[in-house]
Write an enzyme that holds these catalytic residues in place. Structure first.
Site, PDB file in Angstrom:
ATOM      1  N   LYS A   1      36.787  21.862   3.227  1.00  0.00           N
ATOM      2  CA  LYS A   1      36.723  21.845   4.689  1.00  0.00           C
ATOM      3  C   LYS A   1      38.094  21.646   5.306  1.00  0.00           C
ATOM      4  O   LYS A   1      38.894  20.853   4.813  1.00  0.00           O
ATOM      5  CB  LYS A   1      35.811  20.708   5.164  1.00  0.00           C
ATOM      6  CG  LYS A   1      34.351  20.918   4.852  1.00  0.00           C
ATOM      7  CD  LYS A   1      33.506  19.801   5.446  1.00  0.00           C
ATOM      8  CE  LYS A   1      32.033  20.141   5.324  1.00  0.00           C
ATOM      9  NZ  LYS A   1      31.187  19.132   5.990  1.00  0.00           N
TER      10      LYS A   1
ATOM     11  N   ASN B   1      30.899  14.423  18.203  1.00  0.00           N
ATOM     12  CA  ASN B   1      31.295  15.159  19.401  1.00  0.00           C
ATOM     13  C   ASN B   1      31.473  14.181  20.544  1.00  0.00           C
ATOM     14  O   ASN B   1      30.584  13.385  20.831  1.00  0.00           O
ATOM     15  CB  ASN B   1      30.234  16.189  19.773  1.00  0.00           C
ATOM     16  CG  ASN B   1      30.034  17.209  18.670  1.00  0.00           C
ATOM     17  OD1 ASN B   1      30.986  17.659  18.055  1.00  0.00           O
ATOM     18  ND2 ASN B   1      28.797  17.543  18.403  1.00  0.00           N
TER      19      ASN B   1
ATOM     20  N   ARG C   1      18.007  28.691  23.905  1.00  0.00           N
ATOM     21  CA  ARG C   1      19.199  29.173  24.623  1.00  0.00           C
ATOM     22  C   ARG C   1      19.021  30.663  24.892  1.00  0.00           C
ATOM     23  O   ARG C   1      18.920  31.456  23.952  1.00  0.00           O
ATOM     24  CB  ARG C   1      20.453  28.954  23.778  1.00  0.00           C
ATOM     25  CG  ARG C   1      20.726  27.500  23.480  1.00  0.00           C
ATOM     26  CD  ARG C   1      22.078  27.345  22.814  1.00  0.00           C
ATOM     27  NE  ARG C   1      22.329  25.977  22.413  1.00  0.00           N
ATOM     28  CZ  ARG C   1      23.522  25.508  22.081  1.00  0.00           C
ATOM     29  NH1 ARG C   1      24.576  26.330  22.082  1.00  0.00           N
ATOM     30  NH2 ARG C   1      23.680  24.256  21.728  1.00  0.00           N
TER      31      ARG C   1
ATOM     32  N   ARG D   1      31.584  14.588  23.794  1.00  0.00           N
ATOM     33  CA  ARG D   1      31.306  15.279  25.064  1.00  0.00           C
ATOM     34  C   ARG D   1      29.796  15.286  25.299  1.00  0.00           C
ATOM     35  O   ARG D   1      29.025  14.925  24.414  1.00  0.00           O
ATOM     36  CB  ARG D   1      31.777  16.738  24.965  1.00  0.00           C
ATOM     37  CG  ARG D   1      31.078  17.481  23.841  1.00  0.00           C
ATOM     38  CD  ARG D   1      31.239  18.989  23.896  1.00  0.00           C
ATOM     39  NE  ARG D   1      30.336  19.644  22.967  1.00  0.00           N
ATOM     40  CZ  ARG D   1      30.553  19.809  21.668  1.00  0.00           C
ATOM     41  NH1 ARG D   1      31.671  19.377  21.127  1.00  0.00           N
ATOM     42  NH2 ARG D   1      29.648  20.403  20.903  1.00  0.00           N
TER      43      ARG D   1
ATOM     44  N   GLY E   1      32.619  25.675  11.359  1.00  0.00           N
ATOM     45  CA  GLY E   1      32.608  26.439  10.107  1.00  0.00           C
ATOM     46  C   GLY E   1      33.917  27.146   9.767  1.00  0.00           C
ATOM     47  O   GLY E   1      34.054  27.703   8.683  1.00  0.00           O
TER      48      GLY E   1
HETATM   49  C1  MV4 Z   1      28.552  21.032   4.980  1.00  0.00           C
HETATM   50  C2  MV4 Z   1      27.488  21.785   4.451  1.00  0.00           C
HETATM   51  C3  MV4 Z   1      27.072  21.485   3.167  1.00  0.00           C
HETATM   52  N1  MV4 Z   1      27.661  20.510   2.454  1.00  0.00           N
HETATM   53  N2  MV4 Z   1      29.108  20.058   4.223  1.00  0.00           N
HETATM   54  C4  MV4 Z   1      29.111  23.590   8.979  1.00  0.00           C
HETATM   55  C5  MV4 Z   1      29.936  23.303  10.176  1.00  0.00           C
HETATM   56  C6  MV4 Z   1      30.747  22.141   9.827  1.00  0.00           C
HETATM   57  N3  MV4 Z   1      30.948  21.291  10.920  1.00  0.00           N
HETATM   58  C7  MV4 Z   1      30.027  21.474   8.710  1.00  0.00           C
HETATM   59  N4  MV4 Z   1      29.129  22.440   8.166  1.00  0.00           N
HETATM   60  C8  MV4 Z   1      28.528  22.242   6.965  1.00  0.00           C
HETATM   61  N5  MV4 Z   1      29.032  21.255   6.198  1.00  0.00           N
HETATM   62  C9  MV4 Z   1      28.674  19.815   2.992  1.00  0.00           C
HETATM   63  N6  MV4 Z   1      29.238  18.864   2.278  1.00  0.00           N
HETATM   64  C10 MV4 Z   1      26.933  22.791   5.241  1.00  0.00           C
HETATM   65  C11 MV4 Z   1      27.456  23.043   6.493  1.00  0.00           C
HETATM   66  C12 MV4 Z   1      26.815  24.104   7.240  1.00  0.00           C
HETATM   67  C13 MV4 Z   1      26.110  23.858   8.420  1.00  0.00           C
HETATM   68  C14 MV4 Z   1      26.009  22.593   8.974  1.00  0.00           C
HETATM   69  C15 MV4 Z   1      25.320  22.385  10.135  1.00  0.00           C
HETATM   70  C16 MV4 Z   1      24.712  23.438  10.782  1.00  0.00           C
HETATM   71  C17 MV4 Z   1      24.796  24.707  10.273  1.00  0.00           C
HETATM   72  C18 MV4 Z   1      25.493  24.938   9.090  1.00  0.00           C
HETATM   73  C19 MV4 Z   1      25.576  26.218   8.578  1.00  0.00           C
HETATM   74  C20 MV4 Z   1      26.268  26.441   7.416  1.00  0.00           C
HETATM   75  C21 MV4 Z   1      26.907  25.392   6.762  1.00  0.00           C
END
Ligand code: MV4
Length: 445
Positions: A158, A290, A336, A292, A165
């Site tokens: 990340k 967040n 939405r 906000r 994302g």
């Molecule tokens: C993750 C995950 C799986 N495992 N972290 C997506 C946006 C970012 N802010 C964090 N996200 C994710 N983190 C770990 N360790 C999967 C996602 C993720 C996701 C999270 C929330 C809503 C939609 C998503 C879609 C794809 C991946």
């Protein structure tokens, strides 16, 4: 209390803030770009100031113009809404320097939570559950290999500056690590001008469940329960609901307590959201915070009977919160409605709305800034309305949503109404059986 609030935003959220200000006897100043001269937020505010041409970078993101507008109108506070400058540390500080109260987080708080690796370290220190992985930022690829082996595949790389994302890569085996590391860093550098990375164990098929919190200027925070935002497409939320169909009373208590602990640890002031990933065993992990008001805040307002914008204003003015937590008394769903063609990959579909007939009746709320004859400018995001239904049970809220979607007539442009109508009949959605992977398998008929 504030005498006059400038709303540094447009669209439905600008209207939403104006409405609460009216109820509180606070005067309002709208700002607008030349593309929004005919917008309702301009008409419904007590005063309006043009701050520049259509591109956001020259209007809604132009800090100096907004500060100037606040100064010439004598506004004593600025509400930033969501998006635009709502999580801009520099703008929050600039408001403070000009003795204008920013109704949102301090610059320091925004910086602290905006850096995701730093936010995570802070949450670990607060005792909030986080996904196992690197301790802070990974220094180089060698370190990356080491952390991946210790964490165990699959892992998630990340971007520390990330969100939405961007700069994020799932890696299933060590052979794929190098390519993921290079491309994620490149993507993050291009998007944020920073390529700091951190690593976590990959949570497979997680749910996105967030907790609404409000903190006051005395260091006290409360939570207002959860919103399930798992139905997303390319990190864009499509619909949200509360309570989450996956929630239990015990999980809500634990997640709520963790969110309050997180907010109080950082002395968070204002309305905020603590986002969690929840795995299939109902383990939850801090994801992001967040700082906000969020698009989906109305479903919380409906189920706990609480005006979040009013509370933001009160807390910003130094009023203490009651201190108690809020639990859902109803079920609420938001769809939405975007000017997008769901049959064509959700492609944006701006243009002129020729017919607009909004649904109504018991348990139906619509937050929108559009009307028949409104021209949707191509410059801003494509959300044109939020349709919210509230009822005693999830089943009734879904039935109400189907009825409301059937009643909703928008002509002249394509909208996501047909998508939502189909979703409300999807057996897995109806069963509450969905994760963040749901939209990958969804097909419009
Ligand atoms: C993750 C995950 C799986 N495992 N972290 C997506 C946006 C970012 N802010 C964090 N996200 C994710 N983190 C770990 N360790 C999967 C996602 C993720 C996701 C999270 C929330 C809503 C939609 C998503 C879609 C794809 C991946």
């Amino acid at each position: 209390m504030f005498k006059k609030i400038l709303i540094a935003n447009r669209g439905e959220i600008a209207l939403r803030v104006i409405r609460t200000c009216r109820e509180m006897g606070i005067k309002t100043v709208a700002v607008y770009s030349t593309a929004d001269e005919e917008s309702l937020h301009v008409r419904f505010a007590d005063e309006a100031v043009c701050i520049g041409p259509a591109p956001s970078s020259e209007s809604y993101l132009k800090m100096s113009n907004i500060i100037a507008a606040a100064e010439i109108t004598n506004a004593d506070a600025i509400h930033p809404g969501y998006g635009f400058l709502s999580e801009n540390a520099k703008f929050s500080k600039l408001c403070e320097e000009h003795h204008i109260k920013f109704i949102g987080a301090t610059g320091e708080m925004i910086d602290q939570m905006g850096d995701k690796a730093n936010a995570k370290s802070t949450m670990i220190a607060a005792g909030v559950p986080c996904v196992p992985g690197s301790e802070g930022v990974i220094i180089d690829f060698e370190d990356c290999i080491k952390v991946a082996n210790e964490t165990g595949y699959p892992v998630m790389l990340k971007a520390s500056a990330g969100g939405g994302g961007k700069g994020m890569r799932a890696v299933w085996k060590k052979e794929d690590l190098k390519e993921a590391w290079d491309s994620a860093r490149q993507e993050s550098k291009a998007a944020f001008g920073n390529n700091d990375m951190y690593m976590e164990k990959l949570i497979e098929e997680p749910r996105h469940i967030e907790i609404q919190i409000v903190g006051d200027s005395f260091g006290k925070a409360c939570h207002l329960s959860e919103r399930d935002c798992s139905v997303q497409r390319r990190h864009q939320k499509l619909t949200e609901e509360t309570p989450s169909p996956f929630m239990t009373d015990d999980l809500r208590k634990r997640m709520g307590d963790a969110a309050v602990k997180a907010s109080e640890f950082i002395k968070y002031e204002g309305a905020g959201t603590v986002e969690f990933l929840v795995d299939k065993h109902r383990n939850f992990y801090f994801m992001e915070m967040n700082t906000r008001i969020q698009v989906e805040h109305p479903i919380t307002e409906e189920v706990v009977n609480y005006d979040l914008i009013r509370e933001q204003i009160l807390v910003a003015a130094g009023v203490p919160i009651s201190g108690k937590n809020y639990f859902p008394q109803m079920h609420s769903i938001e769809c939405r409605i975007n000017a997008e063609d769901p049959l064509n990959n959700f492609r944006p579909a701006p243009g002129k709305i020729t017919t607009f007939h909004a649904p109504g009746g018991h348990g139906v709320r619509i937050d929108t800034h559009v009307y028949a004859g409104y021209m949707i400018p191509p410059n801003y995001d494509s959300m044109i309305a939020k349709l919210i239904t509230t009822a005693q049970s999830r089943e009734e809220a879904i039935n109400k949503m189907k009825r409301a979607l059937d009643e909703f007539v928008i002509e002249g442009i394509k909208t996501t109404i047909p998508f939502h109508r189909q979703l409300m009949d999807h057996p897995d959605y109806v069963a509450g059986n969905y994760t963040t992977k749901f939209m990958e398998d969804f097909e419009m008929k």
